[in-house]
Design a protein around this motif. Sequence first.
Motif, PDB file in Angstrom:
ATOM      1  N   ASP A  55      -2.253  27.109   2.958  1.00 13.46           N
ATOM      2  CA  ASP A  55      -0.802  26.956   2.984  1.00 13.46           C
ATOM      3  C   ASP A  55      -0.212  26.819   1.594  1.00 13.46           C
ATOM      4  N   ALA A  56      -0.836  25.957   0.798  1.00 15.47           N
ATOM      5  CA  ALA A  56      -0.340  25.704  -0.557  1.00 15.47           C
ATOM      6  C   ALA A  56      -0.429  26.982  -1.386  1.00 15.47           C
ATOM      7  N   LEU A  57      -1.516  27.729  -1.199  1.00 17.17           N
ATOM      8  CA  LEU A  57      -1.682  28.971  -1.958  1.00 17.17           C
ATOM      9  C   LEU A  57      -0.665  30.017  -1.510  1.00 17.17           C
ATOM     10  N   ALA A  58      -0.348  30.022  -0.230  1.00 13.78           N
ATOM     11  CA  ALA A  58       0.701  30.922   0.263  1.00 13.78           C
ATOM     12  C   ALA A  58       2.033  30.551  -0.385  1.00 13.78           C
ATOM     13  N   ASN A  59       2.308  29.239  -0.482  1.00 15.29           N
ATOM     14  CA  ASN A  59       3.526  28.788  -1.165  1.00 15.29           C
ATOM     15  C   ASN A  59       3.569  29.306  -2.594  1.00 15.29           C
ATOM     16  N   LEU A  60       2.392  29.276  -3.234  1.00 18.51           N
ATOM     17  CA  LEU A  60       2.321  29.717  -4.627  1.00 18.51           C
ATOM     18  C   LEU A  60       2.702  31.200  -4.727  1.00 18.51           C
ATOM     19  N   LEU A  61       2.175  31.997  -3.810  1.00 18.30           N
ATOM     20  CA  LEU A  61       2.471  33.435  -3.859  1.00 18.30           C
ATOM     21  C   LEU A  61       3.945  33.709  -3.603  1.00 18.30           C
ATOM     22  N   VAL A  91       1.596  20.338  -4.273  1.00 18.64           N
ATOM     23  CA  VAL A  91       1.927  20.868  -2.953  1.00 18.64           C
ATOM     24  C   VAL A  91       0.882  20.400  -1.933  1.00 18.64           C
ATOM     25  N   ILE A  92      -0.378  20.439  -2.332  1.00 16.00           N
ATOM     26  CA  ILE A  92      -1.461  20.000  -1.435  1.00 16.00           C
ATOM     27  C   ILE A  92      -1.285  18.528  -1.064  1.00 16.00           C
ATOM     28  N   ILE A  93      -0.967  17.709  -2.050  1.00 18.62           N
ATOM     29  CA  ILE A  93      -0.774  16.283  -1.781  1.00 18.62           C
ATOM     30  C   ILE A  93       0.374  16.076  -0.796  1.00 18.62           C
ATOM     31  N   ASN A  94       1.487  16.760  -1.037  1.00 23.98           N
ATOM     32  CA  ASN A  94       2.634  16.597  -0.136  1.00 23.98           C
ATOM     33  C   ASN A  94       2.306  17.051   1.278  1.00 23.98           C
ATOM     34  N   LYS A  95       1.640  18.187   1.393  1.00 21.47           N
ATOM     35  CA  LYS A  95       1.272  18.696   2.717  1.00 21.47           C
ATOM     36  C   LYS A  95       0.300  17.739   3.403  1.00 21.47           C
ATOM     37  N   SER A  96      -0.628  17.201   2.645  1.00 24.91           N
ATOM     38  CA  SER A  96      -1.621  16.281   3.209  1.00 24.91           C
ATOM     39  C   SER A  96      -0.949  15.016   3.711  1.00 24.91           C
ATOM     40  N   ILE A  97      -0.033  14.505   2.908  1.00 21.67           N
ATOM     41  CA  ILE A  97       0.645  13.267   3.294  1.00 21.67           C
ATOM     42  C   ILE A  97       1.514  13.505   4.524  1.00 21.67           C
ATOM     43  N   VAL A 123      -7.201  14.205   4.320  1.00 22.78           N
ATOM     44  CA  VAL A 123      -7.175  14.454   5.765  1.00 22.78           C
ATOM     45  C   VAL A 123      -8.534  14.246   6.428  1.00 22.78           C
ATOM     46  N   ARG A 124      -9.603  14.234   5.618  1.00 26.49           N
ATOM     47  CA  ARG A 124     -10.945  13.992   6.146  1.00 26.49           C
ATOM     48  C   ARG A 124     -11.286  14.913   7.313  1.00 26.49           C
ATOM     49  N   ASP A 125     -10.899  16.165   7.190  1.00 23.27           N
ATOM     50  CA  ASP A 125     -11.159  17.121   8.254  1.00 23.27           C
ATOM     51  C   ASP A 125     -11.243  18.481   7.584  1.00 23.27           C
ATOM     52  N   GLU A 126     -12.392  19.162   7.752  1.00 25.80           N
ATOM     53  CA  GLU A 126     -12.616  20.395   6.995  1.00 25.80           C
ATOM     54  C   GLU A 126     -11.614  21.490   7.338  1.00 25.80           C
ATOM     55  N   PHE A 127     -11.401  21.699   8.626  1.00 23.35           N
ATOM     56  CA  PHE A 127     -10.485  22.774   9.030  1.00 23.35           C
ATOM     57  C   PHE A 127      -9.078  22.489   8.539  1.00 23.35           C
ATOM     58  N   GLU A 128      -8.658  21.254   8.723  1.00 26.54           N
ATOM     59  CA  GLU A 128      -7.323  20.857   8.305  1.00 26.54           C
ATOM     60  C   GLU A 128      -7.196  20.995   6.785  1.00 26.54           C
ATOM     61  N   GLY A 129      -8.236  20.592   6.071  1.00 23.05           N
ATOM     62  CA  GLY A 129      -8.248  20.715   4.607  1.00 23.05           C
ATOM     63  C   GLY A 129      -8.091  22.157   4.170  1.00 23.05           C
ATOM     64  N   GLU A 130      -8.890  23.043   4.795  1.00 23.85           N
ATOM     65  CA  GLU A 130      -8.801  24.478   4.473  1.00 23.85           C
ATOM     66  C   GLU A 130      -7.387  24.990   4.740  1.00 23.85           C
ATOM     67  N   ASP A 131      -6.842  24.601   5.887  1.00 23.58           N
ATOM     68  CA  ASP A 131      -5.495  25.030   6.265  1.00 23.58           C
ATOM     69  C   ASP A 131      -4.468  24.644   5.223  1.00 23.58           C
TER      70      ASP A 131
END
Length: 175
Positions: A45-51, A70-76, A33-41
Amino acid sequence: GMRTTMRIKTDQEFENLINLYYKLFFKIAFSYVRDEFEGEDIVQDALANLLNTHKDFESLEHVKNWVIKVIINKSINYLREKSKIILSDELVDNIQDNSNNNLSNNLNNYEIRECVYKLKVKNRNIIILYYFNGLDIKEISKILNISTSNVTTRLNRARLELKIMIEERRKNDGK
């Protein structure tokens, strides 16, 4: 519930995972995503999915790879919505190096980016993991859960498809 092999149940387990892999998780999201805030988000999100998942994991490694997927799918999905993908120079070089000269003279990022988007998702992922994240064949095979020879095959196929697509565009542009 069912008996589980492994589930992230305690704060301690969750913290271990974060301490071990957060940097990697963020690096992967950011490289898409080349964007820090978006990356953190995306990582949050992925970690919330994990929980919230009821999946059973065999090991911490398995958890890590699941989160990465999950991160890859969300990023794409994010990129698809924003409709942009950033290219690594190495990919551009690679396509240029292996191609006839008239192609490499004036390749521009925009053209390649457009073509990367048209690749089948499974080939696109490999291009992105390999060139953007600098993950090696072995790591990719673990994350995507396919053999290393399968990764290599897909990588070569994706590069070839990209070259053909770009050459087609050239012909159609009458260049």
